[in-house]
Design an enzyme around this catalytic site. Structure first.
Site, PDB file in Angstrom:
ATOM      1  N   LYS A 127       0.831  -1.214   0.000  1.00 34.60           N
ATOM      2  CA  LYS A 127       0.000   0.000   0.000  1.00 34.60           C
ATOM      3  C   LYS A 127       0.864   1.262   0.000  1.00 34.60           C
ATOM      4  CE  LYS A 127      -3.827  -2.482   2.122  1.00 34.60           C
ATOM      5  NZ  LYS A 127      -4.432  -2.960   3.374  1.00 34.60           N
ATOM      6  N   GLN A 171      -4.528  -1.336   9.842  1.00 35.97           N
ATOM      7  CA  GLN A 171      -4.363  -2.664   9.262  1.00 35.97           C
ATOM      8  C   GLN A 171      -4.928  -3.727  10.214  1.00 35.97           C
ATOM      9  OE1 GLN A 171      -3.170  -3.257   6.093  1.00 35.97           O
ATOM     10  NE2 GLN A 171      -3.756  -5.393   6.419  1.00 35.97           N
ATOM     11  N   ASP A 194     -11.456   2.721   4.271  1.00 33.43           N
ATOM     12  CA  ASP A 194     -11.779   1.299   4.149  1.00 33.43           C
ATOM     13  C   ASP A 194     -13.299   1.078   4.117  1.00 33.43           C
ATOM     14  OD1 ASP A 194      -9.675  -0.413   3.740  1.00 33.43           O
ATOM     15  OD2 ASP A 194      -9.079  -0.494   5.851  1.00 33.43           O
TER      16      ASP A 194
END
Lengths: 367, 367
Positions: A127, A171, A194
Site C-alpha cells: 500500500k 491494518q 476502508d
C-alpha cells in the site's frame, strides 16, 4: 522524500504524455484499455436503489437452469486485475498531479500497523509503495504488538485531527487483546477509506442512502466486472462468505447494481447447488480450492477474492498463494476468471487509493 | 388518562392471575401457548455471526430440488399472528406493571404523524390502542401536512430530550416536501424503536456488532417462525422485496440466524424459480397475489408481509386487505402460512412495544 519527488516528476511526465503504467496484457486476458476521457473508475459512485419496482408478470422458469457441464479445454478469459489496477493507478496519479498543480496539495493516507504479522507487513508495504507510485503522501505508524488500546486510539485521534491526512487505514486484524470495534469507532467517518464503519455499511445497504466510502475489495470486484463487460443487473450472483470486509459489503453492492444475490456461508446446505445457478460468483471464504469446476455454471464469471497461503518449499518464502476457486477446473467451465495472485488483490489497493483521492477532493472541494 | 388507569388495573389483575389477553386460537392454527417462565420473546436478542466457519466437504446437490407440485387440499397450518401477538402483548403488559410496581415508572412512546393519510391514521390508532392495552404511556403529536421541516425537527428534538419518552415513532411516509432522511437523522439513536437509522442497520448487518433495536416487522417475522417451530439455520430463505423497513432488515436478520438468504426484487429474472427452492419465503413486495402456488416449494413456510388494499364495495370501508401471496393456492402447497390480515401486522405492533419496553429497561437499568 527525494523518492516521492522523483515519482511525482515521472507521473507528471506520464500524465502529460498520456502514458499508462499498467502491465501489458497477455493473450486471452480482459483488460479494457480506455482513453483518457473516461473517469478513473467506470463503476458509478453508487447505484441508486430508487428505480421503480416493476414486477414481471411472466418469465420462463428454466432460462438459467444450470447443467454444470465441464469442458475439456479452457473456456475462460483471464481477468487481468494487475493490469486493470495499473491502469487505474495511472489515472489516479494524473489526478493527484492535477490536484498538486492546481491547489498545491496532495491526498494523504495514514497507515497504522500494530504488531508484526508477516502478511500484514506485506499488505502494508504494497500500500505504501502504491502511494509512492501515485504521488499520494503516506504516513506510517508502527506500534508494538503489546501496545495498549489508548496508544492506538491516540495515534488515530492525531490522524483524525491532521488536515493533511484524508484517509486512515488501520491494518486488521489487530492483536487479540485490543477491542477492534472500540478502536475503529474512534476513526473519523470522513477518513474511513476502508468503509468499514457500521454507519457506512448501513448507508451502503439502504435504498436512498449513500456511504462516504465503498469498501475497497467489493468496489474492486464491481470494477473488474464492469471493465470486463459483465452486465450485473438482473443477473444471479452468489457471494461465498459473509465477512464484514468482503462478503457482506460485496453482496450489498451487487444488490445495489440490481443483481439477484444469494449469500452462501459455512452453514449453507448444498452450496455447490446454489453456486451452480449463478451467472456471477464472488468467493471470499478463505478456503483453498473450495469452489470446484462442478460448482460453476458454464459461462459464469468468477471473481476469486481468496488469498490463501499454501505451503510450497519450492517458492521463495516457502509458500504460494491460492484462491478459493480451483483455478484449473474453473477455467474449463467459466467464461471469465480472476487469477490469484494478480486478480482482486491489486484492485483492492487501487480502490484504497481511489477512496483516498476522493476523500481529499471532498476535503478541498476539488473537482 | 382514566382509560389508561383502568387498563393498568386490568393488566395488573391479569398479571396476578396469569391470564393472557390473546385471541383464542382456531383449528389448524399455530399458536404455541407457553408458560410464564419463558421470556417475552423467544427469538434471541440477536444471533451472533461469530460461529466458526466450518465448510462442508460433501453434500447431495439435489436434496432441496423443488418440483413445485400442488396438492388439491389444504396442507398448510395457519400461523395465527393475532393470537401470538396478543400473547406477547400480555407478557409486555405484565413487565410494564412490574416496572411500575418496582420503580414507579412506565415506558413512554411518542408518536408523530404528519398529514392525514388514512392508512397512517389507522396504523397510528392501532399503535396507540396497543400502548393503552399494555400500560405503555403514549404521546401523540399530529402535524399539518403542509408543515415545515423545522416543525417536525422541533417536535422530534423535544421528545429526544424528554426522559419519560423511550421510543419515538415517526409515522412514514412523510409528505413529499419533507426530507425524510434529514429528519430521521435527528432522532436519538437510543429512542429509534423502529430501528431504521443506518447505524442500526449497519450494526444489524455486521458480524460482531449489535444494533440497539431490530426493526419491528422483521423481528416479528422471526418471532413467528420461531414460535411455529420452524428451524432457520441452514435453511434456504427467500425474501421478496428489499425495502429499507422490511425486505432489507429481514434478509439481514435471517442471515444472522444462519439461513442461506436470496433477495428477490423487481429486477430478478425468474423470481418464481428462485422462490420455488426456498424452505422459508418472506414476501414484502406490496404486490397483491404476486406469489402463486407454483412459486412455492411443497412444505415451505410462508410469511406474508404484504398489506395491499383491494377495492371491494362489499366491505365496510370499500376495500379489503390482501397479501402478496395468493392465499388460496399457498395453503395447498405450503406447510404453514400467515394470513392477511391477522398474520404479520399484529406482530409489528407487538414488536414496537417490545422495543419500547426494552428501551425503557435500558434507560432505567431495570432488569
Amino acid at each position: 522524500m527525494m523518492l516521492a519527488r522523483t515519482m511525482m516528476r515521472r507521473v507528471a511526465a506520464a500524465c502529460k504524455k498520456g502514458v499508462r503504467n499498467g502491465t501489458p496484457s497477455t493473450t486471452r486476458t480482459i483488460n479494457t484499455q480506455m482513453d483518457d476521457s473516461y473517469p478513473i473508475l467506470i463503476s458509478p459512485s453508487l447505484v441508486s436503489l430508487d428505480l421503480p419496482d416493476i414486477w414481471p408478470t411472466n418469465s420462463s422458469p428454466n432460462e438459467f437452469r444450470s447443467t454444470c457441464r465441464c469442458s475439456n479445454e479452457q473456456t475462460a478469459a483471464i481477468i487481468d486485475g494487475k493490469s486493470i489496477a495499473g491502469e487505474i493507478m495511472s489515472r489516479i496519479a494524473c489526478e493527484v498531479w492535477r490536484m498538486k498543480e492546481s491547489i498545491g496539495r496532495v491526498p494523504g493516507l495514514a497507515v497504522i500497523m500494530v504488531g508484526q504479522r508477516r502478511d500484514s507487513q506485506t499488505y502494508v508495504r504494497n500500500k505504501i509503495k502504491a502511494c509512492e507510485e501515485t504521488g499520494i503522501k503516506s504516513s506510517m505508524t508502527e506500534l508494538h504488538g503489546n501496545c495498549k488500546e489508548d496508544e492506538v486510539v491516540n495515534v488515530l485521534s492525531r490522524f483524525n485531527a491532521d488536515p493533511s491526512i484524508h484517509g486512515i487505514l488501520l491494518q486488521l486484524p489487530l492483536p487479540q487483546h485490543l477491542d477492534e470495534e472500540k478502536i475503529l469507532d474512534v476513526m473519523s467517518l470522513e477518513k474511513d477509506v476502508d468503509g468499514f464503519h457500521p454507519l457506512n455499511i448501513g448507508n451502503l445497504a439502504m435504498r436512498g442512502r449513500q456511504p462516504l466510502f465503498i469498501p475497497c475489495t467489493p468496489k474492486g470486484c464491481i470494477e473488474l466486472l464492469m471493465r470486463s463487460g459483465v452486465e450485473i443487473m438482473g443477473k444471479k450472483a452468489v457471494v461465498i462468505g459473509r465477512s464484514n470486509i468482503v462478503g457482506l459489503p460485496t453482496s450489498l453492492l451487487l444488490q445495489r447494481h440490481h443483481a439477484t444475490v444469494s449469500i452462501v456461508h459455512a452453514f449453507t446446505k448444498n452450496p455447490e447447488q446454489i453456486t451452480c445457478e449463478a451467472d456471477i460468483v464472488v468467493t471470499a471464504a478463505g478456503v483453498p480450492n473450495l469452489v470446484r469446476g462442478n460448482w460453476l455454471k458454464p459461462g459464469a464469471v468468477v471473481i476469486d477474492v481468496g488469498t490463501n497461503p499454501i505451503e510450497d518449499p519450492s517458492c521463495e518464502f516457502g509458500y504460494r498463494l491460492t484462491g478459493d476457486v480451483c483455478y484449473e477446473e474453473a477455467v474449463r467451465v467459466a467464461s471469465a476468471v480472476t487469477p490469484v495472485p494478480g486478480g482482486v488483490g491489486p484492485m483492492t489497493i487501487a480502490m484504497l487509493l481511489s477512496n483516498t483521492l476522493d476523500s481529499a477532493k471532498r476535503a478541498y472541494d476539488f473537482t
